[in-house]
Scaffold this motif. Structure first.
Motif, PDB file in Angstrom:
ATOM      1  N   GLU A   1       0.738  -1.061   0.223  1.00  0.00           N
ATOM      2  CA  GLU A   1      -0.214   0.280  -0.059  1.00  0.00           C
ATOM      3  C   GLU A   1       0.612   1.499   0.082  1.00  0.00           C
ATOM      4  N   GLU A   2       1.524   1.414   1.015  1.00  0.00           N
ATOM      5  CA  GLU A   2       3.202   2.418   0.553  1.00  0.00           C
ATOM      6  C   GLU A   2       3.320   2.791  -0.336  1.00  0.00           C
ATOM      7  N   LEU A   3       3.923   1.711  -1.489  1.00  0.00           N
ATOM      8  CA  LEU A   3       4.480   2.120  -2.995  1.00  0.00           C
ATOM      9  C   LEU A   3       3.326   2.065  -2.815  1.00  0.00           C
ATOM     10  N   LYS A   4       2.083   1.866  -3.675  1.00  0.00           N
ATOM     11  CA  LYS A   4       1.682   2.411  -4.326  1.00  0.00           C
ATOM     12  C   LYS A   4       0.719   4.180  -4.184  1.00  0.00           C
TER      13      LYS A   4
ATOM     14  N   GLU B   1       1.127   6.070  -7.516  1.00  0.00           N
ATOM     15  CA  GLU B   1      -0.283   5.723  -8.268  1.00  0.00           C
ATOM     16  C   GLU B   1      -0.565   7.378  -8.818  1.00  0.00           C
ATOM     17  N   PRO B   2      -0.252   8.239  -8.069  1.00  0.00           N
ATOM     18  CA  PRO B   2      -0.580   9.591  -9.048  1.00  0.00           C
ATOM     19  C   PRO B   2       0.441   9.974  -9.659  1.00  0.00           C
ATOM     20  N   LEU B   3       1.459   9.477 -10.254  1.00  0.00           N
ATOM     21  CA  LEU B   3       2.823   9.959 -10.787  1.00  0.00           C
ATOM     22  C   LEU B   3       2.612   8.952 -11.610  1.00  0.00           C
ATOM     23  N   LEU B   4       1.921   8.286 -12.062  1.00  0.00           N
ATOM     24  CA  LEU B   4       1.546   7.369 -13.454  1.00  0.00           C
ATOM     25  C   LEU B   4       0.644   7.036 -13.897  1.00  0.00           C
ATOM     26  N   THR B   5      -0.572   7.355 -13.315  1.00  0.00           N
ATOM     27  CA  THR B   5      -2.143   7.805 -13.641  1.00  0.00           C
ATOM     28  C   THR B   5      -2.291   8.365 -14.953  1.00  0.00           C
ATOM     29  N   THR B   6      -2.559   7.920 -15.904  1.00  0.00           N
ATOM     30  CA  THR B   6      -3.232   8.464 -17.396  1.00  0.00           C
ATOM     31  C   THR B   6      -4.021   8.478 -17.740  1.00  0.00           C
ATOM     32  N   GLN B   7      -4.802   9.236 -18.129  1.00  0.00           N
ATOM     33  CA  GLN B   7      -6.721   9.155 -18.492  1.00  0.00           C
ATOM     34  C   GLN B   7      -6.381   7.420 -18.227  1.00  0.00           C
ATOM     35  N   GLU B   8      -6.015   6.478 -19.100  1.00  0.00           N
ATOM     36  CA  GLU B   8      -6.584   5.080 -19.400  1.00  0.00           C
ATOM     37  C   GLU B   8      -6.903   4.037 -17.951  1.00  0.00           C
ATOM     38  N   ASN B   9      -5.456   4.971 -17.032  1.00  0.00           N
ATOM     39  CA  ASN B   9      -5.852   4.496 -15.592  1.00  0.00           C
ATOM     40  C   ASN B   9      -6.337   4.827 -14.554  1.00  0.00           C
ATOM     41  N   LYS B  10      -7.412   5.785 -15.447  1.00  0.00           N
ATOM     42  CA  LYS B  10      -8.312   6.436 -14.095  1.00  0.00           C
ATOM     43  C   LYS B  10      -9.414   4.960 -14.093  1.00  0.00           C
TER      44      LYS B  10
END
Length: 82
Positions: A66-69, A73-82
């Motif tokens: 969870e800590e890694l996530k 997550e905010p750095l790798l989230t793209t429109q496809e990942n939302k």
């Protein structure tokens, strides 16, 4: 091997260090539609994170840690990942 590659996805396992970045970059270039599975990843070197961030790929699974996530997550989230 911390990253297992197939034709359509890269599966990150355990600890991904800077030594894996060159192979990751080459795989990303060779597989422009490839997606990423981070479920089993426990640690990700910042160079690998930057490489993934610049690639803008679909993340199939976020880290179970969870800590890694929360960190990536905010750095790798793209429109496809939302």
């Amino acid at each position: 091997m911390p990253i297992v590659y197939s034709e359509d996805k890269a599966i990150f396992e355990s600890v991904v260090t800077i030594q894996e970045v060159d192979d990751l970059h080459e795989w990303l270039l060779a597989h422009p539609k490839g997606s990423i599975d981070l479920a089993a990843c426990e640690h990700l070197h910042t160079a690998a994170l930057q490489t993934l961030s610049s690639a803008g790929r679909t993340i199939l699974a976020w880290p179970d840690v969870e800590e890694l996530k929360r960190w990536i997550e905010p750095l790798l989230t793209t429109q496809e990942n939302k």
